[in-house]
Design a protein around this motif. Sequence first.
Motif, PDB file in Angstrom:
ATOM      1  N   LEU A  32       0.830  -1.199   0.000  1.00  5.66           N
ATOM      2  CA  LEU A  32       0.000   0.000   0.000  1.00  5.66           C
ATOM      3  C   LEU A  32       0.872   1.259   0.000  1.00  5.66           C
ATOM      4  O   LEU A  32       0.628   2.200  -0.754  1.00  5.66           O
ATOM      5  CB  LEU A  32      -0.935  -0.008   1.215  1.00  5.66           C
ATOM      6  N   TRP A  33       1.913   1.263   0.833  1.00  2.65           N
ATOM      7  CA  TRP A  33       2.824   2.405   0.898  1.00  2.65           C
ATOM      8  C   TRP A  33       3.514   2.595  -0.459  1.00  2.65           C
ATOM      9  O   TRP A  33       3.673   3.720  -0.930  1.00  2.65           O
ATOM     10  CB  TRP A  33       3.840   2.220   2.017  1.00  2.65           C
ATOM     11  N   GLY A  34       3.903   1.495  -1.096  1.00  3.10           N
ATOM     12  CA  GLY A  34       4.516   1.569  -2.417  1.00  3.10           C
ATOM     13  C   GLY A  34       3.593   2.222  -3.434  1.00  3.10           C
ATOM     14  O   GLY A  34       4.006   3.066  -4.232  1.00  3.10           O
ATOM     15  N   GLN A  35       2.334   1.848  -3.381  1.00  5.43           N
ATOM     16  CA  GLN A  35       1.332   2.425  -4.278  1.00  5.43           C
ATOM     17  C   GLN A  35       1.169   3.919  -3.990  1.00  5.43           C
ATOM     18  O   GLN A  35       1.073   4.732  -4.912  1.00  5.43           O
ATOM     19  CB  GLN A  35       0.010   1.685  -4.076  1.00  5.43           C
ATOM     20  N   MET A  36       1.186   4.295  -2.723  1.00  2.00           N
ATOM     21  CA  MET A  36       1.044   5.699  -2.336  1.00  2.00           C
ATOM     22  C   MET A  36       2.235   6.543  -2.801  1.00  2.00           C
ATOM     23  O   MET A  36       2.100   7.739  -3.027  1.00  2.00           O
ATOM     24  CB  MET A  36       0.859   5.825  -0.820  1.00  2.00           C
ATOM     25  N   GLN A  37       3.402   5.910  -2.974  1.00  2.00           N
ATOM     26  CA  GLN A  37       4.588   6.635  -3.443  1.00  2.00           C
ATOM     27  C   GLN A  37       4.596   6.796  -4.961  1.00  2.00           C
ATOM     28  O   GLN A  37       5.403   7.535  -5.503  1.00  2.00           O
ATOM     29  CB  GLN A  37       5.877   5.923  -3.007  1.00  2.00           C
ATOM     30  N   GLY A  38       3.735   6.054  -5.629  1.00  2.00           N
ATOM     31  CA  GLY A  38       3.655   6.145  -7.082  1.00  2.00           C
ATOM     32  C   GLY A  38       3.937   4.846  -7.812  1.00  2.00           C
ATOM     33  O   GLY A  38       3.947   4.809  -9.038  1.00  2.00           O
ATOM     34  N   GLY A  39       4.183   3.770  -7.074  1.00  2.84           N
ATOM     35  CA  GLY A  39       4.420   2.474  -7.708  1.00  2.84           C
ATOM     36  C   GLY A  39       3.158   1.963  -8.384  1.00  2.84           C
ATOM     37  O   GLY A  39       2.061   2.139  -7.867  1.00  2.84           O
ATOM     38  N   LYS A  40       3.316   1.337  -9.537  1.00  6.32           N
ATOM     39  CA  LYS A  40       2.169   0.840 -10.297  1.00  6.32           C
ATOM     40  C   LYS A  40       1.882  -0.633 -10.052  1.00  6.32           C
ATOM     41  O   LYS A  40       0.798  -1.116 -10.328  1.00  6.32           O
ATOM     42  CB  LYS A  40       2.390   1.054 -11.793  1.00  6.32           C
ATOM     43  N   ALA A  41       2.886  -1.365  -9.549  1.00  2.00           N
ATOM     44  CA  ALA A  41       2.699  -2.796  -9.270  1.00  2.00           C
ATOM     45  C   ALA A  41       3.748  -3.216  -8.239  1.00  2.00           C
ATOM     46  O   ALA A  41       4.661  -2.454  -7.922  1.00  2.00           O
ATOM     47  CB  ALA A  41       2.827  -3.612 -10.551  1.00  2.00           C
ATOM     48  N   TYR A  42       3.594  -4.445  -7.730  1.00  2.00           N
ATOM     49  CA  TYR A  42       4.461  -4.919  -6.655  1.00  2.00           C
ATOM     50  C   TYR A  42       4.685  -6.410  -6.816  1.00  2.00           C
ATOM     51  O   TYR A  42       3.720  -7.170  -6.908  1.00  2.00           O
ATOM     52  CB  TYR A  42       3.768  -4.638  -5.313  1.00  2.00           C
ATOM     53  N   ILE A  43       5.935  -6.805  -6.887  1.00  4.08           N
ATOM     54  CA  ILE A  43       6.298  -8.221  -6.963  1.00  4.08           C
ATOM     55  C   ILE A  43       7.097  -8.548  -5.707  1.00  4.08           C
ATOM     56  O   ILE A  43       8.014  -7.811  -5.340  1.00  4.08           O
ATOM     57  CB  ILE A  43       7.166  -8.517  -8.211  1.00  4.08           C
ATOM     58  N   THR A  44       6.734  -9.638  -5.033  1.00  2.04           N
ATOM     59  CA  THR A  44       7.440 -10.040  -3.822  1.00  2.04           C
ATOM     60  C   THR A  44       8.527 -11.055  -4.153  1.00  2.04           C
ATOM     61  O   THR A  44       8.299 -11.997  -4.918  1.00  2.04           O
ATOM     62  CB  THR A  44       6.439 -10.650  -2.814  1.00  2.04           C
ATOM     63  N   LYS A  45       9.731 -10.830  -3.593  1.00  2.00           N
ATOM     64  CA  LYS A  45      10.830 -11.806  -3.728  1.00  2.00           C
ATOM     65  C   LYS A  45      10.546 -12.975  -2.799  1.00  2.00           C
ATOM     66  O   LYS A  45      10.026 -12.754  -1.712  1.00  2.00           O
ATOM     67  CB  LYS A  45      12.162 -11.163  -3.332  1.00  2.00           C
ATOM     68  N   PRO A  46      10.876 -14.185  -3.162  1.00  2.00           N
ATOM     69  CA  PRO A  46      11.432 -14.571  -4.455  1.00  2.00           C
ATOM     70  C   PRO A  46      10.355 -14.518  -5.537  1.00  2.00           C
ATOM     71  O   PRO A  46       9.204 -14.868  -5.295  1.00  2.00           O
ATOM     72  CB  PRO A  46      11.925 -15.996  -4.236  1.00  2.00           C
ATOM     73  N   TYR A  47      10.743 -14.082  -6.702  1.00  3.06           N
ATOM     74  CA  TYR A  47       9.824 -13.911  -7.827  1.00  3.06           C
ATOM     75  C   TYR A  47      10.128 -14.972  -8.882  1.00  3.06           C
ATOM     76  O   TYR A  47      11.176 -15.614  -8.857  1.00  3.06           O
ATOM     77  CB  TYR A  47       9.989 -12.510  -8.437  1.00  3.06           C
ATOM     78  N   SER A  48       9.215 -15.117  -9.816  1.00  3.96           N
ATOM     79  CA  SER A  48       9.465 -16.006 -10.960  1.00  3.96           C
ATOM     80  C   SER A  48       9.705 -15.128 -12.187  1.00  3.96           C
ATOM     81  O   SER A  48       9.284 -13.968 -12.218  1.00  3.96           O
ATOM     82  CB  SER A  48       8.257 -16.921 -11.202  1.00  3.96           C
ATOM     83  N   SER A  49      10.348 -15.684 -13.186  1.00  2.00           N
ATOM     84  CA  SER A  49      10.564 -14.915 -14.409  1.00  2.00           C
ATOM     85  C   SER A  49       9.216 -14.536 -15.029  1.00  2.00           C
ATOM     86  O   SER A  49       9.080 -13.459 -15.610  1.00  2.00           O
ATOM     87  CB  SER A  49      11.441 -15.677 -15.403  1.00  2.00           C
ATOM     88  N   ASP A  50       8.210 -15.397 -14.868  1.00  2.00           N
ATOM     89  CA  ASP A  50       6.883 -15.091 -15.400  1.00  2.00           C
ATOM     90  C   ASP A  50       6.296 -13.825 -14.780  1.00  2.00           C
ATOM     91  O   ASP A  50       5.628 -13.052 -15.464  1.00  2.00           O
ATOM     92  CB  ASP A  50       5.913 -16.260 -15.172  1.00  2.00           C
ATOM     93  N   GLN A  51       6.543 -13.614 -13.485  1.00  2.00           N
ATOM     94  CA  GLN A  51       6.015 -12.410 -12.837  1.00  2.00           C
ATOM     95  C   GLN A  51       6.645 -11.147 -13.441  1.00  2.00           C
ATOM     96  O   GLN A  51       5.957 -10.153 -13.649  1.00  2.00           O
ATOM     97  CB  GLN A  51       6.289 -12.448 -11.331  1.00  2.00           C
ATOM     98  N   ILE A  52       7.934 -11.205 -13.725  1.00  2.00           N
ATOM     99  CA  ILE A  52       8.625 -10.065 -14.328  1.00  2.00           C
ATOM    100  C   ILE A  52       8.091  -9.830 -15.747  1.00  2.00           C
ATOM    101  O   ILE A  52       7.731  -8.702 -16.114  1.00  2.00           O
ATOM    102  CB  ILE A  52      10.157 -10.296 -14.364  1.00  2.00           C
TER     103      ILE A  52
END
Length: 121
Positions: A93-113
Amino acid sequence: MSINKVLVVDDSPSELSSIKQIISDAGCMVISASNGKEALDKAKSEHPDMIFMDIIMPEMDGYEATRHLSNDKDTRNIPIVFVSSKSQKADKLWGQMQGGKAYITKPYSSDQIIDQLKAFS
């Protein structure tokens, strides 16, 4: 808008290398930065089509860098996707409030990127 040039920001050399590889394999040119301050400079000079931003970094964290980029007329239209080990709902939520458009949590998959590249193309 098609995504041709991507800025990847992460202070971990292994994470940086991993994300860069995924994006370059998808056919995009990749530039990188290892902290938020460097990300601001690169975003202004390189004009990337998209940014993948870590949060916890030295000098300037990803939240602060995103805030600066979102408030700058030259960079405010660049979509920023957070890629972070911070996984709480409040972090997202804080990321979105700063202007982020999406959020991926580590560990991520190449598909998410890749999905994020497609979402903003």
